[in-house]
Design a protein around this motif. Structure first.
Motif, PDB file in Angstrom:
ATOM      1  N   PRO A   1       0.801  -1.228   0.000  1.00 55.56           N
ATOM      2  CA  PRO A   1       0.000   0.000   0.000  1.00 55.56           C
ATOM      3  C   PRO A   1       0.832   1.275   0.000  1.00 55.56           C
ATOM      4  CG  PRO A   1       0.108  -0.874   2.211  1.00 55.56           C
ATOM      5  CD  PRO A   1       0.819  -1.868   1.339  1.00 55.56           C
ATOM      6  N   HIS A   2       2.135   1.181   0.054  1.00 57.08           N
ATOM      7  CA  HIS A   2       2.992   2.332   0.284  1.00 57.08           C
ATOM      8  C   HIS A   2       3.018   3.309  -0.898  1.00 57.08           C
ATOM      9  CE1 HIS A   2       4.240  -0.549   3.283  1.00 57.08           C
ATOM     10  NE2 HIS A   2       5.012   0.344   3.872  1.00 57.08           N
ATOM     11  N   THR A   3       3.197   4.563  -0.570  1.00 59.31           N
ATOM     12  CA  THR A   3       3.483   5.597  -1.571  1.00 59.31           C
ATOM     13  C   THR A   3       4.913   6.099  -1.449  1.00 59.31           C
ATOM     14  OG1 THR A   3       2.547   7.279  -0.096  1.00 59.31           O
ATOM     15  CG2 THR A   3       1.079   6.337  -1.764  1.00 59.31           C
ATOM     16  N   ASP A   4       5.594   5.714  -0.387  1.00 61.66           N
ATOM     17  CA  ASP A   4       7.007   6.004  -0.204  1.00 61.66           C
ATOM     18  C   ASP A   4       7.791   4.823  -0.787  1.00 61.66           C
ATOM     19  OD1 ASP A   4       9.661   6.121   0.799  1.00 61.66           O
ATOM     20  OD2 ASP A   4       9.031   7.295   2.525  1.00 61.66           O
ATOM     21  N   VAL A   5       8.397   5.038  -1.948  1.00 57.08           N
ATOM     22  CA  VAL A   5       9.045   3.962  -2.685  1.00 57.08           C
ATOM     23  C   VAL A   5      10.194   3.363  -1.882  1.00 57.08           C
ATOM     24  CG1 VAL A   5      10.337   3.409  -4.781  1.00 57.08           C
ATOM     25  CG2 VAL A   5       8.351   4.933  -4.905  1.00 57.08           C
ATOM     26  N   THR A   6      11.011   4.211  -1.276  1.00 55.45           N
ATOM     27  CA  THR A   6      12.158   3.733  -0.516  1.00 55.45           C
ATOM     28  C   THR A   6      11.720   2.902   0.678  1.00 55.45           C
ATOM     29  OG1 THR A   6      13.514   5.614  -1.205  1.00 55.45           O
ATOM     30  CG2 THR A   6      14.206   4.435   0.779  1.00 55.45           C
ATOM     31  N   ARG A   7      10.679   3.358   1.363  1.00 59.62           N
ATOM     32  CA  ARG A   7      10.178   2.621   2.511  1.00 59.62           C
ATOM     33  C   ARG A   7       9.662   1.250   2.097  1.00 59.62           C
ATOM     34  NH1 ARG A   7      11.004   1.637   7.707  1.00 59.62           N
ATOM     35  NH2 ARG A   7       9.105   0.998   8.794  1.00 59.62           N
ATOM     36  N   ALA A   8       8.950   1.194   0.992  1.00 57.53           N
ATOM     37  CA  ALA A   8       8.423  -0.080   0.513  1.00 57.53           C
ATOM     38  C   ALA A   8       9.555  -1.048   0.186  1.00 57.53           C
ATOM     39  CB  ALA A   8       7.546   0.139  -0.714  1.00 57.53           C
ATOM     40  N   LEU A   9      10.589  -0.549  -0.469  1.00 61.26           N
ATOM     41  CA  LEU A   9      11.723  -1.402  -0.810  1.00 61.26           C
ATOM     42  C   LEU A   9      12.437  -1.878   0.451  1.00 61.26           C
ATOM     43  CD1 LEU A   9      13.488  -2.733  -2.916  1.00 61.26           C
ATOM     44  CD2 LEU A   9      14.763  -0.583  -3.140  1.00 61.26           C
ATOM     45  N   ASP A  10      12.594  -0.996   1.420  1.00 63.43           N
ATOM     46  CA  ASP A  10      13.226  -1.384   2.686  1.00 63.43           C
ATOM     47  C   ASP A  10      12.432  -2.504   3.367  1.00 63.43           C
ATOM     48  OD1 ASP A  10      15.252   0.446   2.365  1.00 63.43           O
ATOM     49  OD2 ASP A  10      14.377   1.953   3.716  1.00 63.43           O
ATOM     50  N   MET A  11      11.101  -2.416   3.309  1.00 58.36           N
ATOM     51  CA  MET A  11      10.281  -3.452   3.926  1.00 58.36           C
ATOM     52  C   MET A  11      10.441  -4.781   3.190  1.00 58.36           C
ATOM     53  SD  MET A  11       9.066  -2.143   6.565  1.00 58.36           S
ATOM     54  CE  MET A  11       8.264  -3.694   6.952  1.00 58.36           C
ATOM     55  N   GLN A  34       5.191  -3.856  -5.784  1.00 55.27           N
ATOM     56  CA  GLN A  34       4.252  -3.227  -6.716  1.00 55.27           C
ATOM     57  C   GLN A  34       3.409  -2.242  -5.906  1.00 55.27           C
ATOM     58  OE1 GLN A  34       2.953  -7.298  -7.817  1.00 55.27           O
ATOM     59  NE2 GLN A  34       2.944  -6.571  -9.914  1.00 55.27           N
ATOM     60  N   LEU A  35       3.342  -0.995  -6.357  1.00 58.60           N
ATOM     61  CA  LEU A  35       2.802   0.085  -5.533  1.00 58.60           C
ATOM     62  C   LEU A  35       1.664   0.829  -6.254  1.00 58.60           C
ATOM     63  CD1 LEU A  35       6.281   1.460  -4.353  1.00 58.60           C
ATOM     64  CD2 LEU A  35       4.816  -0.224  -3.201  1.00 58.60           C
TER      65      LEU A  35
END
Length: 341
Positions: free
Chosen positions: A16-26, A37-38
């Motif tokens: 569900p993320h809109t912060d690309v870096t945060r999503a990748l870190d997770m 996929q965002l």
């Protein structure tokens, strides 16, 4: 290629993320990471839109968030598409259609047990993309054979790129549409589906698996030529446990099951804790063991993941992140319990 088992962790890619870096870190916080996929970040990242890149006949309206198909446009673009069939770049995911895929490929991922990619599968894609007559393109005898080959090429190109970063890379074919396959309203028989999926997987490089969160005919699914099955065991534990013979056959053939056990819905997640989730999964294994499924194989040929993706919670990003953290904690505890190192 050794598939990663022993209760290591991964997750489905839609986040569900809109912060690309945060999503990748997770994604990288798990044992077997993937590229997220965002769809809340961009409509290009909707799993159907992402799969549709370069597919002839597609009419994409990003502003209105619609994806359609025109048979006339398909006929116009078909020859040009065929002319690009030997071009890997034509079938790869572009930077426009994913904010994170190329960043993921730039990382040093060689020390991971494996890495994973994904693409929407042909049955779900064909069910959900409608033509000018509001008819799913899956029912078009001209379009469907091309679609099977096109999606297979897209999977193979992506897998080759992932294997250049980690030799143990594998792919999920996302097929939520399989749960509707045996509905009387589907208009697409299991015999036809089996033939089409056999034709499709005959063109897809190994290792490959299917991911879905729904409740299909598990006998049908477990008897496809797959190495990996990723599913929502949290919701479908009782039903799935009744297919012991097919599960045993799948494991005997070396198959890997990704047990989606941690819920990502805020309300459901709040009612669970680590002991309750472990007990829920162990109960499934106990039921299967009583029916003749080897317990050691269930563990050695199993991974853990969240039960589903989630795009709808008010605090969806936090809940998904908590689910990822819970999966990791659950893995550590269960690996220690079962002396997996």
């Amino acid at each position: 290629m050794p598939l990663p088992g022993n209760l290591l962790t991964t997750a489905m890619a839609v986040m569900p993320h809109t912060d690309v870096t945060r999503a990748l870190d997770m994604a990288l916080s798990l044992d077997v990471p993937f590229w997220p996929q965002l769809p809340n970040f961009s409509y290009y990242e909707d799993m159907y839109v992402q799969a549709a890149e370069h597919f002839p006949g597609i009419i994409l309206d990003v502003g209105n968030r619609t994806l359609r198909f025109s048979i006339d446009r398909f006929a116009e673009e078909f020859e040009a598409a065929l002319a690009r069939f030997d071009d890997p770049g034509y079938f790869d995911v572009s930077e426009t259609y994913s904010a994170v895929y190329h960043r993921f490929l730039s990382l040093d991922l060689a020390d991971r047990p494996a890495i994973r990619g994904q693409l929407e599968g042909p049955v779900s894609f064909g069910f959900n993309v409608l033509d000018q007559d509001e008819r799913p393109i899956l029912f078009d005898d001209t379009v469907r054979p091309f679609m099977l080959e096109f999606m297979a090429k897209r999977l193979n190109v992506q897998l080759k790129r992932l294997k250049s970063r980690n030799a143990n890379a594998f792919m999920f074919v996302d097929e939520p549409g399989l749960q509707f396959l045996f509905s009387a309203l589907a208009g697409y028989s299991d015999i036809k589906a089996k033939g089409d999926l056999d034709q499709f997987f005959a063109q897809v490089d190994r290792p490959r698996g299917i991911h879905l969160c729904g409740n299909p005919d598990w006998d049908f699914l477990l008897n496809l030529d797959l190495e990996v099955l990723s599913m929502d065991i949290y919701t479908h534990a009782e039903i799935f446990s009744s297919y012991a013979a097919s599960i045993r056959r799948f494991l005997d053939g070396g198959g890997l099951i990704v047990w989606g056990i941690v819920p990502t819905g805020m309300e459901t997640f709040s009612h669970e804790n680590l002991p309750s989730l472990i007990d829920r999964l162990e109960s499934v294994w106990q039921a299967l063991t009583k029916k003749g499924v080897d317990r050691d194989r269930l563990i050695a040929q199993g991974m853990l993941s969240p039960a589903t993706c989630c795009l709808v919670n008010p605090d969806r990003e936090k809940t998904v992140e908590r689910a990822f953290a819970s999966v990791n904690r659950m893995s550590r505890q269960m690996r220690e319990t079962h002396r997996l190192g």
